[in-house]
Enzyme design. Structure first.
Site, PDB file in Angstrom:
ATOM      1  CB  CYS A   1      59.620  78.664  64.949  1.00 65.32           C
ATOM      2  SG  CYS A   1      57.534  78.663  65.058  1.00 65.32           S
TER       3      CYS A   1
ATOM      4  CE  LYS B   1      54.582  78.344  57.483  1.00 65.33           C
ATOM      5  NZ  LYS B   1      55.189  77.250  56.771  1.00 65.33           N
TER       6      LYS B   1
ATOM      7  CG  HIS C   1      28.047  61.597  56.254  1.00 62.86           C
ATOM      8  ND1 HIS C   1      28.746  61.750  54.927  1.00 62.86           N
ATOM      9  CD2 HIS C   1      26.597  61.731  55.528  1.00 62.86           C
ATOM     10  CE1 HIS C   1      28.433  61.921  53.613  1.00 62.86           C
ATOM     11  NE2 HIS C   1      26.894  61.909  54.228  1.00 62.86           N
TER      12      HIS C   1
ATOM     13  CD  GLU D   1      32.357  60.761  55.267  1.00 62.97           C
ATOM     14  OE1 GLU D   1      31.413  59.941  55.829  1.00 62.97           O
ATOM     15  OE2 GLU D   1      31.788  61.537  54.606  1.00 62.97           O
TER      16      GLU D   1
ATOM     17  CD  GLU E   1      54.970  76.413  53.829  1.00 65.69           C
ATOM     18  OE1 GLU E   1      54.494  75.625  54.775  1.00 65.69           O
ATOM     19  OE2 GLU E   1      56.202  76.868  54.501  1.00 65.69           O
TER      20      GLU E   1
ATOM     21  CB  CYS F   1      55.614  77.973  61.769  1.00 70.56           C
ATOM     22  SG  CYS F   1      57.156  77.469  62.625  1.00 70.56           S
TER      23      CYS F   1
ATOM     24  CE1 TYR G   1      58.221  74.414  55.714  1.00 70.01           C
ATOM     25  CE2 TYR G   1      60.180  73.209  55.220  1.00 70.01           C
ATOM     26  CZ  TYR G   1      59.803  74.172  56.260  1.00 70.01           C
ATOM     27  OH  TYR G   1      60.626  74.640  57.258  1.00 70.01           O
TER      28      TYR G   1
END
Ligand SMILES: Cc1cc2nc3c(=O)[nH]c(=O)nc-3n(C[C@H](O)[C@H](O)[C@H](O)COP(=O)(O)OP(=O)(O)OC[C@H]3O[C@@H](n4cnc5c(N)ncnc54)[C@H](O)[C@@H]3O)c2cc1C
Length: 451
Positions: A43, A51, A435, A440, A181, A48, A177
């Site tokens: 990682c 990346k 908002h 939302e 990526e 991670c 993934y």
């Protein structure tokens, strides 16, 4: 004299091993950890963290472009991969130091070197035997490249983090993934990028609409996606590489990166001699408490091939420390683990896909929305966002939330708490939106999709 040199001997100082060791030491255990390559594991060093840094870097190109619609002058920015790699390396070295200090401060003995098992209570490292009441195997996984002619000319994610310069033409192989990526990263940095995947839809295993929407959005940004395609051989050419596809077609490239899978690091560890059994895929077989077939040997993280994510490996590490040294036998709950894919645009998901929810047999309602986010009304981009909720009709519980769009990981992390708490669609509806945000939309979708 204690019977063993240590209470816990951890093999592998990655996400899971470091967490388990630190927490076990905090509970008063005498702990040693062995690491053969880099503190922090995959990682921190080749996963991670670098990346995500590369993904940030790749995003700037379109940000510069979008800024023009907001009144900024057009810029002709140059990208220097070598500078990014050097800066990234410096940050990773800093993190390696942080990990060393964390372990030192916790009182964990760090042993640099490759460890192997001699028996259920003995590890060999740097020519010495060390005994332990418990052994924790946290050796992670390693990328695999299929054995095709010329496979040695291809790179994997390991090497992609250290390229000396940006290749002009990149082919990324895979549909998971890591593949999407890196296709987004190379494309964003400015390489002519092709994604080759043998299946009919990328992101297999996720809600079916996520892969379809992501593919559409990635193509709008310039990635060429070749589905139902497979590379049969790779050969060098005068200035680069040529991939020959199974259907006889060819692709010219300067770099071919495989992201077609990873294998658990279980080879030549001495596991069988210690009584540990493996699954058909070569992962360590463990029970709900991460205990292997040998009672004194536990295993966590990618080497067990359960849910291969950093937060899962660290949670498994904490659970083992609690089980062994805190009188609290802990089994991890694998339901509703959220995850993000840092492609461009981002993808994130938690809970059941529409397909999985349907296959359970009960009635479900699906709420979905695809729209142009406010930011792109002036940016000139035609990028769209996608949001989807899967609701169990009888209980009204939201059992899945899925999203494609900017900051999807940040948004779904919050939604994941609600889903983990068993929130109903009525409670989502009763929540006031913020908002103007994209998020939302998750509390304003009122009409279920017609079946
Ligand atoms: C390109 C890429 C991107 C990723 N992105 C993400 C992401 O965004 N989010 C996410 O959650 N996960 C991500 N992951 C997955 C994540 O990195 C892993 O799930 C996680 O690192 C697993 O932790 P681990 O402790 O099981 O193993 P690792 O972190 O791999 O650590 C294992 C350690 O054991 C050491 N070791 C192996 N054998 C021995 C031995 N015999 N003796 C001594 N030491 C040994 C290795 O050198 C390594 O340091 C990514 C992975 C990759 C490859």
């Amino acid at each position: 004299m204690p019977r063993f040199d240590f209470d816990l001997f951890t093999i592998g100082a990655g996400s899971g091993g470091v967490r388990a060791s630190r927490v076990a030491a905090a509970f008063g255990a005498r702990v040693a950890i062995a690491e053969e390559r880099y503190l922090g594991g995959t990682c921190v060093n080749v996963g991670c963290i670098p990346k995500k840094l590369f993904s940030y870097a790749a995003h700037y190109r379109e940000d510069f472009h979008h800024a023009v619609g907001y009144g900024w002058s057009s810029t002709t920015a140059e990208f220097d991969l070598a500078r990014l790699v050097a800066n990234k390396n410096r940050e990773i070295e800093r993190l390696n130091g942080v990990y060393r200090r964390l372990l030192d401060t916790a009182g964990v003995t760090i042993l640099d070197g490759r460890a192997t098992l001699i028996d259920a209570h003995t590890v060999k490292i740097n020519g010495q035997h060390r005994s332990a009441r418990y052994i924790l195997v946290a050796t992670g996984s390693w990328p695999v490249v299929p054995a095709i002619p010329g496979a040695g000319l291809a790179i994997t994610s390991n090497e992609a983090f250290f390229l000396p310069a940006l290749p002009r033409r990149v082919v990324v192989v895979g549909g998971g993934y890591i593949a999407v990526e890196f296709a987004s990263i190379f494309n964003g940095m400015g390489a002519d990028t092709t994604l080759v995947y043998r299946g009919a839809r990328i992101l297999r295993g996720f809600d079916h609409e996520l892969g379809a929407v992501l593919a559409e959005e990635m193509q709008k940004k310039g990635v060429t996606i070749r589905l139902n395609a497979n590379i049969a051989a790779i050969a060098p050419t005068d200035g680069g590489l040529r991939a020959t596809l199974a259907d006889g077609g060819t692709l010219e490239a300067d770099c071919i990166m495989y992201a077609t899978g990873r294998a658990p690091n279980t080879r030549k560890l001495g596991l069988e001699a210690a009584g540990v059994t493996l699954t058909a895929k070569g992962a360590i077989a463990v029970d709900a408490y991460s205990q292997s077939a040998a009672a004194s040997i536990y295993a966590i993280g990618d080497v067990t091939d359960r849910v291969n994510l950093t937060p899962v490996a660290t949670a498994e590490g904490m659970a083992v420390a609690n089980t062994l040294f805190n009188h609290r036998p802990t089994a991890l709950d694998y339901e509703n683990i959220p995850t993000a894919i840092f492609a461009n645009p981002n993808v994130a998901t938690v809970g059941l896909s529409e397909g999985n929810a349907r296959s359970r047999g009960g009635a479900i309602d699906v709420y979905a929305s695809r729209f142009r986010p406010l930011k792109h009304t002036l940016s000139g981009s035609d990028e769209q966002m996608f949001m989807k909720l899967v609701v169990e009709r009888t209980s009204n519980r939201v059992v899945g939330a899925h999203m494609v769009g900017a900051d999807a990981g940040e948004i779904i992390q919050g939604i994941a708490i609600a889903i983990k708490c068993g929130a109903t669609k009525a409670q989502f509806d009763a929540t006031i939106g913020i908002h103007p945000t994209a998020a939302e939309e998750f509390v304003t979708m009122r009409e279920p999709r017609k079946a």
